[in-house]
Design a protein around this motif. Sequence first.
Motif, PDB file in Angstrom:
ATOM      1  N   VAL A 115       0.242   8.874   5.177  1.00 20.80           N
ATOM      2  CA  VAL A 115      -0.377   7.635   5.648  1.00 20.80           C
ATOM      3  C   VAL A 115       0.369   6.445   5.053  1.00 20.80           C
ATOM      4  O   VAL A 115       0.680   6.432   3.859  1.00 20.80           O
ATOM      5  CB  VAL A 115      -1.868   7.557   5.252  1.00 20.80           C
ATOM      6  N   PHE A 116       0.640   5.461   5.892  1.00 16.14           N
ATOM      7  CA  PHE A 116       1.201   4.201   5.423  1.00 16.14           C
ATOM      8  C   PHE A 116       0.089   3.155   5.433  1.00 16.14           C
ATOM      9  O   PHE A 116      -0.479   2.853   6.494  1.00 16.14           O
ATOM     10  CB  PHE A 116       2.345   3.732   6.319  1.00 16.14           C
ATOM     11  N   LYS A 117      -0.225   2.608   4.254  1.00 13.65           N
ATOM     12  CA  LYS A 117      -1.158   1.485   4.180  1.00 13.65           C
ATOM     13  C   LYS A 117      -0.347   0.210   4.366  1.00 13.65           C
ATOM     14  O   LYS A 117       0.565  -0.080   3.600  1.00 13.65           O
ATOM     15  CB  LYS A 117      -1.897   1.474   2.835  1.00 13.65           C
ATOM     16  N   MET A 118      -0.698  -0.543   5.409  1.00 15.29           N
ATOM     17  CA  MET A 118       0.099  -1.693   5.823  1.00 15.29           C
ATOM     18  C   MET A 118      -0.648  -3.004   5.578  1.00 15.29           C
ATOM     19  O   MET A 118      -1.876  -3.016   5.403  1.00 15.29           O
ATOM     20  CB  MET A 118       0.413  -1.578   7.320  1.00 15.29           C
ATOM     21  N   ASN A 119       0.089  -4.095   5.629  1.00 19.25           N
ATOM     22  CA  ASN A 119      -0.569  -5.388   5.629  1.00 19.25           C
ATOM     23  C   ASN A 119      -1.190  -5.640   7.003  1.00 19.25           C
ATOM     24  O   ASN A 119      -1.023  -4.836   7.930  1.00 19.25           O
ATOM     25  CB  ASN A 119       0.409  -6.499   5.243  1.00 19.25           C
ATOM     26  N   GLU A 120      -1.885  -6.730   7.158  1.00 19.09           N
ATOM     27  CA  GLU A 120      -2.628  -6.962   8.394  1.00 19.09           C
ATOM     28  C   GLU A 120      -1.718  -7.035   9.615  1.00 19.09           C
ATOM     29  O   GLU A 120      -2.101  -6.622  10.721  1.00 19.09           O
ATOM     30  CB  GLU A 120      -3.449  -8.254   8.285  1.00 19.09           C
ATOM     31  N   SER A 121      -0.510  -7.524   9.440  1.00 23.55           N
ATOM     32  CA  SER A 121       0.416  -7.671  10.565  1.00 23.55           C
ATOM     33  C   SER A 121       1.227  -6.409  10.846  1.00 23.55           C
ATOM     34  O   SER A 121       2.029  -6.383  11.775  1.00 23.55           O
ATOM     35  CB  SER A 121       1.377  -8.839  10.289  1.00 23.55           C
ATOM     36  N   LEU A 122       1.045  -5.383  10.047  1.00 22.00           N
ATOM     37  CA  LEU A 122       1.749  -4.105  10.198  1.00 22.00           C
ATOM     38  C   LEU A 122       3.268  -4.234  10.054  1.00 22.00           C
ATOM     39  O   LEU A 122       4.020  -3.432  10.599  1.00 22.00           O
ATOM     40  CB  LEU A 122       1.426  -3.447  11.542  1.00 22.00           C
ATOM     41  N   ASN A 123       3.718  -5.231   9.296  1.00 15.97           N
ATOM     42  CA  ASN A 123       5.156  -5.389   9.092  1.00 15.97           C
ATOM     43  C   ASN A 123       5.594  -5.136   7.652  1.00 15.97           C
ATOM     44  O   ASN A 123       6.777  -5.248   7.326  1.00 15.97           O
ATOM     45  CB  ASN A 123       5.629  -6.775   9.550  1.00 15.97           C
ATOM     46  N   THR A 124       4.639  -4.760   6.811  1.00 16.73           N
ATOM     47  CA  THR A 124       4.958  -4.458   5.414  1.00 16.73           C
ATOM     48  C   THR A 124       4.158  -3.246   4.954  1.00 16.73           C
ATOM     49  O   THR A 124       2.937  -3.192   5.160  1.00 16.73           O
ATOM     50  CB  THR A 124       4.624  -5.645   4.480  1.00 16.73           C
ATOM     51  N   ILE A 125       4.824  -2.284   4.354  1.00 18.20           N
ATOM     52  CA  ILE A 125       4.139  -1.120   3.793  1.00 18.20           C
ATOM     53  C   ILE A 125       3.673  -1.456   2.381  1.00 18.20           C
ATOM     54  O   ILE A 125       4.485  -1.744   1.500  1.00 18.20           O
ATOM     55  CB  ILE A 125       5.063   0.112   3.763  1.00 18.20           C
ATOM     56  N   ASN A 126       2.365  -1.442   2.174  1.00 18.90           N
ATOM     57  CA  ASN A 126       1.811  -1.713   0.839  1.00 18.90           C
ATOM     58  C   ASN A 126       1.734  -0.454  -0.016  1.00 18.90           C
ATOM     59  O   ASN A 126       1.820  -0.518  -1.243  1.00 18.90           O
ATOM     60  CB  ASN A 126       0.416  -2.322   0.965  1.00 18.90           C
ATOM     61  N   GLN A 127       1.548   0.681   0.634  1.00 21.07           N
ATOM     62  CA  GLN A 127       1.429   1.948  -0.090  1.00 21.07           C
ATOM     63  C   GLN A 127       1.749   3.096   0.855  1.00 21.07           C
ATOM     64  O   GLN A 127       1.423   3.054   2.037  1.00 21.07           O
ATOM     65  CB  GLN A 127       0.003   2.125  -0.630  1.00 21.07           C
ATOM     66  N   GLU A 128       2.416   4.114   0.323  1.00 21.30           N
ATOM     67  CA  GLU A 128       2.683   5.330   1.074  1.00 21.30           C
ATOM     68  C   GLU A 128       1.949   6.477   0.394  1.00 21.30           C
ATOM     69  O   GLU A 128       2.101   6.690  -0.810  1.00 21.30           O
ATOM     70  CB  GLU A 128       4.182   5.608   1.100  1.00 21.30           C
ATOM     71  N   TRP A 129       1.125   7.190   1.150  1.00 16.72           N
ATOM     72  CA  TRP A 129       0.322   8.268   0.576  1.00 16.72           C
ATOM     73  C   TRP A 129       0.638   9.579   1.260  1.00 16.72           C
ATOM     74  O   TRP A 129       0.692   9.649   2.483  1.00 16.72           O
ATOM     75  CB  TRP A 129      -1.165   7.959   0.736  1.00 16.72           C
ATOM     76  N   LEU A 130       0.859  10.619   0.457  1.00  9.72           N
ATOM     77  CA  LEU A 130       1.091  11.966   0.976  1.00  9.72           C
ATOM     78  C   LEU A 130       0.175  12.932   0.245  1.00  9.72           C
ATOM     79  O   LEU A 130       0.114  12.921  -0.991  1.00  9.72           O
ATOM     80  CB  LEU A 130       2.552  12.383   0.756  1.00  9.72           C
ATOM     81  N   PRO A 131      -0.571  13.777   0.958  1.00  8.75           N
ATOM     82  CA  PRO A 131      -1.447  14.753   0.296  1.00  8.75           C
ATOM     83  C   PRO A 131      -0.659  15.667  -0.646  1.00  8.75           C
ATOM     84  O   PRO A 131       0.544  15.872  -0.471  1.00  8.75           O
ATOM     85  CB  PRO A 131      -2.034  15.548   1.471  1.00  8.75           C
ATOM     86  N   LYS A 132      -1.393  16.227  -1.611  1.00  5.88           N
ATOM     87  CA  LYS A 132      -0.782  17.142  -2.583  1.00  5.88           C
ATOM     88  C   LYS A 132      -1.713  18.312  -2.859  1.00  5.88           C
ATOM     89  O   LYS A 132      -1.912  18.709  -4.007  1.00  5.88           O
ATOM     90  CB  LYS A 132      -0.477  16.398  -3.892  1.00  5.88           C
ATOM     91  N   PHE A 133      -2.289  18.862  -1.797  1.00  2.82           N
ATOM     92  CA  PHE A 133      -3.271  19.921  -2.003  1.00  2.82           C
ATOM     93  C   PHE A 133      -3.234  20.900  -0.843  1.00  2.82           C
ATOM     94  O   PHE A 133      -3.030  20.519   0.309  1.00  2.82           O
ATOM     95  CB  PHE A 133      -4.678  19.324  -2.127  1.00  2.82           C
ATOM     96  N   ASN A 134      -3.474  22.177  -1.157  1.00  2.57           N
ATOM     97  CA  ASN A 134      -3.670  23.214  -0.143  1.00  2.57           C
ATOM     98  C   ASN A 134      -4.823  24.110  -0.589  1.00  2.57           C
ATOM     99  O   ASN A 134      -4.965  24.393  -1.782  1.00  2.57           O
ATOM    100  CB  ASN A 134      -2.411  24.060   0.030  1.00  2.57           C
ATOM    101  N   GLY A 135      -5.635  24.560   0.364  1.00  3.22           N
ATOM    102  CA  GLY A 135      -6.761  25.424   0.038  1.00  3.22           C
ATOM    103  C   GLY A 135      -8.066  24.757   0.422  1.00  3.22           C
ATOM    104  O   GLY A 135      -8.095  23.740   1.107  1.00  3.22           O
TER     105      GLY A 135
END
Length: 264
Positions: A115-135
């Motif tokens: 998931v990319f957390k973006m600013n309101e205008s969707l032109n800047t990535i504020n945070q990049e999140w990738l899961p780290k779990f299985n099960g």
Amino acid sequence: MISIITPFFQSEKYIEASIYSVLKQSFDDWELLLINDGSYDQSKDIALSFKDPRIRYLEQNNKGVSAARNFGLSKMKGQFFCFLDSDDILTPNSLKSRITIFNNNPKIHFVDGKVFKMNESLNTINQEWLPKFNGNPMRDLVSLSGNSFLGLTWMVKRITGKNYQFETQLTHSEDLYFYLQLAREGGEYAYTKDPVLYYRDTPNSAMSKLKELENSYRFIEKRIKNWDEIDIELINTYQYRYKRAMFLAYLRNIQPINAIKSIF
């Protein structure tokens, strides 16, 4: 088929882009349920302007986002389902990337992705999140580790005959509690490394209402304390992490008294 459930209220600024992101999917066996939660701006007209037969428009009096999602859940036809908030955007391969994980492993019940957390205008990535779990993710969800949960980003394999419902008493963290209930009943969680969602950080994002968020964490705590699967050590971890998060959030918002109260 994948059912995509999108509730909306006063969403005229963003909903068109959200719907277009579904139309641009590389996987085309989907239905989009647009649930109008009593809007009185132009968002209804925008929703109705799309004529694709896979898009279904539904409406209700204003009852809140959880009730709107429940309405969509009661009307969905897909064998899989996911949610898309009316101000967020699916990446072009969002559905395909997740359904591929399901097709490769019949034991999987929940699939997430980057998931990319973006600013309101969707032109800047504020945070990049990738899961780290299985099960099975239940204990991981309770621990608030952030390894299997960022928000309503899961795709879920539908179990025939099951009644899927959000807790309408919750104003915040209803997504966390919804997933906790699903995971409690079993099922494996997996994820794709592909991006699946652009999350738009808007001024009205739910996280801005701190007291309601704290009350929701406490509501969930009372519920899960009674679950046989949850031991006292895990409850203590949940308490520590949500209270720490609330303490810091109150301080960032210059609310020192509420920060101190949140610890107790």
